[in-house]
Design a protein around this motif. Sequence first.
Motif, PDB file in Angstrom:
ATOM      1  N   SER A  76       0.856  -1.304   0.017  1.00  0.00           N
ATOM      2  CA  SER A  76      -0.145  -0.094   0.014  1.00  0.00           C
ATOM      3  C   SER A  76       0.932   1.367   0.106  1.00  0.00           C
ATOM      4  CB  SER A  76      -1.137  -0.106   1.277  1.00  0.00           C
ATOM      5  OG  SER A  76      -0.150  -0.018   2.605  1.00  0.00           O
ATOM      6  N   LEU A  77       1.811   1.259   0.683  1.00  0.00           N
ATOM      7  CA  LEU A  77       3.030   2.267   0.816  1.00  0.00           C
ATOM      8  C   LEU A  77       3.665   2.410  -0.803  1.00  0.00           C
ATOM      9  CD1 LEU A  77       4.687   1.984   3.872  1.00  0.00           C
ATOM     10  CD2 LEU A  77       2.968   3.884   3.149  1.00  0.00           C
ATOM     11  N   TYR A  94       5.050   2.808  11.175  1.00  0.00           N
ATOM     12  CA  TYR A  94       6.482   2.513  11.452  1.00  0.00           C
ATOM     13  C   TYR A  94       7.302   2.074  10.202  1.00  0.00           C
ATOM     14  CZ  TYR A  94      10.454  -0.156  13.562  1.00  0.00           C
ATOM     15  OH  TYR A  94      11.531  -0.524  13.922  1.00  0.00           O
ATOM     16  N   ILE A  95       6.886   1.544   9.104  1.00  0.00           N
ATOM     17  CA  ILE A  95       7.608   1.529   7.843  1.00  0.00           C
ATOM     18  C   ILE A  95       8.191   2.674   7.684  1.00  0.00           C
ATOM     19  CG2 ILE A  95       7.555   0.489   5.456  1.00  0.00           C
ATOM     20  CD1 ILE A  95       5.572  -1.728   6.469  1.00  0.00           C
ATOM     21  N   LEU A  96       7.284   3.645   7.559  1.00  0.00           N
ATOM     22  CA  LEU A  96       7.509   4.907   6.985  1.00  0.00           C
ATOM     23  C   LEU A  96       8.691   5.816   7.795  1.00  0.00           C
ATOM     24  CD1 LEU A  96       4.333   6.353   5.660  1.00  0.00           C
ATOM     25  CD2 LEU A  96       6.429   5.965   4.354  1.00  0.00           C
ATOM     26  N   GLU A  97       8.486   5.611   9.142  1.00  0.00           N
ATOM     27  CA  GLU A  97       9.259   6.049  10.098  1.00  0.00           C
ATOM     28  C   GLU A  97      10.667   5.519  10.128  1.00  0.00           C
ATOM     29  OE1 GLU A  97       9.239   8.623  12.282  1.00  0.00           O
ATOM     30  OE2 GLU A  97       7.598   9.340  11.262  1.00  0.00           O
ATOM     31  N   ALA A  98      10.670   4.316  10.061  1.00  0.00           N
ATOM     32  CA  ALA A  98      12.143   3.641   9.740  1.00  0.00           C
ATOM     33  C   ALA A  98      12.717   3.823   8.769  1.00  0.00           C
ATOM     34  CB  ALA A  98      11.821   2.048   9.778  1.00  0.00           C
ATOM     35  N   GLY A  99      11.942   4.044   7.430  1.00  0.00           N
ATOM     36  CA  GLY A  99      12.588   4.657   6.022  1.00  0.00           C
ATOM     37  C   GLY A  99      13.011   6.076   6.305  1.00  0.00           C
ATOM     38  N   GLU A 135      13.024   4.486   0.276  1.00  0.00           N
ATOM     39  CA  GLU A 135      13.843   5.464   0.214  1.00  0.00           C
ATOM     40  C   GLU A 135      13.624   6.504  -1.123  1.00  0.00           C
ATOM     41  OE1 GLU A 135      17.934   4.284   0.809  1.00  0.00           O
ATOM     42  OE2 GLU A 135      17.671   4.154   2.723  1.00  0.00           O
ATOM     43  N   ILE A 136      13.223   5.787  -2.021  1.00  0.00           N
ATOM     44  CA  ILE A 136      12.691   6.696  -3.456  1.00  0.00           C
ATOM     45  C   ILE A 136      11.644   7.316  -3.256  1.00  0.00           C
ATOM     46  CG2 ILE A 136      12.358   6.469  -5.830  1.00  0.00           C
ATOM     47  CD1 ILE A 136      14.613   4.148  -5.840  1.00  0.00           C
ATOM     48  N   LEU A 137      10.618   6.825  -2.739  1.00  0.00           N
ATOM     49  CA  LEU A 137       9.361   7.276  -2.338  1.00  0.00           C
ATOM     50  C   LEU A 137       9.455   8.391  -1.382  1.00  0.00           C
ATOM     51  CD1 LEU A 137       6.396   7.063  -2.297  1.00  0.00           C
ATOM     52  CD2 LEU A 137       6.437   5.694  -0.243  1.00  0.00           C
ATOM     53  N   LEU A 138      10.442   7.999  -0.238  1.00  0.00           N
ATOM     54  CA  LEU A 138      10.383   9.210   0.679  1.00  0.00           C
ATOM     55  C   LEU A 138      11.064  10.611   0.098  1.00  0.00           C
ATOM     56  CD1 LEU A 138      11.179   7.545   3.837  1.00  0.00           C
ATOM     57  CD2 LEU A 138       8.812   8.528   3.250  1.00  0.00           C
ATOM     58  N   GLY A 139      11.945  10.254  -0.776  1.00  0.00           N
ATOM     59  CA  GLY A 139      12.768  11.303  -1.262  1.00  0.00           C
ATOM     60  C   GLY A 139      11.980  12.156  -2.487  1.00  0.00           C
ATOM     61  N   SER A 140      10.948  11.636  -3.022  1.00  0.00           N
ATOM     62  CA  SER A 140      10.155  12.236  -3.892  1.00  0.00           C
ATOM     63  C   SER A 140       8.975  13.097  -3.288  1.00  0.00           C
ATOM     64  CB  SER A 140       9.520  11.200  -4.678  1.00  0.00           C
ATOM     65  OG  SER A 140       8.367  10.513  -4.044  1.00  0.00           O
ATOM     66  N   ILE A 141       8.721  12.958  -2.192  1.00  0.00           N
ATOM     67  CA  ILE A 141       8.022  13.978  -1.311  1.00  0.00           C
ATOM     68  C   ILE A 141       8.072  15.228  -1.418  1.00  0.00           C
ATOM     69  CG2 ILE A 141       6.671  14.187   0.813  1.00  0.00           C
ATOM     70  CD1 ILE A 141       6.784  11.199   1.129  1.00  0.00           C
ATOM     71  N   GLY A 142       9.412  15.762  -1.295  1.00  0.00           N
ATOM     72  CA  GLY A 142       9.942  16.908  -1.040  1.00  0.00           C
ATOM     73  C   GLY A 142      10.333  17.432   0.110  1.00  0.00           C
ATOM     74  N   ARG A 143      11.156  18.426  -0.050  1.00  0.00           N
ATOM     75  CA  ARG A 143      11.730  19.096   1.246  1.00  0.00           C
ATOM     76  C   ARG A 143      11.618  20.399   1.395  1.00  0.00           C
ATOM     77  NH1 ARG A 143      15.343  15.838  -1.599  1.00  0.00           N
ATOM     78  NH2 ARG A 143      15.821  13.862  -0.543  1.00  0.00           N
TER      79      ARG A 143
END
Length: 195
Positions: free
Chosen positions: A35-36, A69-74, A112-120
Amino acid sequence: MELSESVQKGFQMLADPGSFDSNAFTLLLRAAFQSLLDAQADEAVLDHPDLKHIDPVVLKHCHAAAATYILEAGKHRADKSTLSTYLEDCKFDRERIELFCTEYQNNKNSLEILLGSIGRSLPHITDVSWRLEYQIKTNQLHKMHRPAYLVTLSIQNTDSPSYPEISFSCSMEQLQDLVGKLKDASKSLERATQL
């Protein structure tokens, strides 16, 4: 890594072999990763026949806890020892810890690719254009006879190649209020940088 009490409770329920047998745990864990990481994933991942015996509220709560938890760990780039320590604190048995860590390692790069694409960063206003209009009547044909300003803000976001625009209409008083607040913000920023 701090998680809310609700997430911790959901995770502890997921660790309980009485609530989730080994097969149900594996299915829920894979569903959380899917789902993520899969944009086409939907709630049907939780409709597996082996998950039917679990209360849907508990199932969704545990799914949300696992995904959180998966997102926080990533986000924290957690390694196997960090994952294991937290899972042991939540009363996971050795087999479930190994399964979780293996699944996490298999999906770590995609996560990590998913989290990096969210933006900063926040978008920046690069240009402002405006025009004056004179409203004569409303949609209900009531006479107005008042000026209004149409303001367009050009936005640049460093994380996105597109440059969207934000448009709005305001009265003269609202525009004066906006300009006053922008001047106040500018003065506050100047004072903060001089300290």
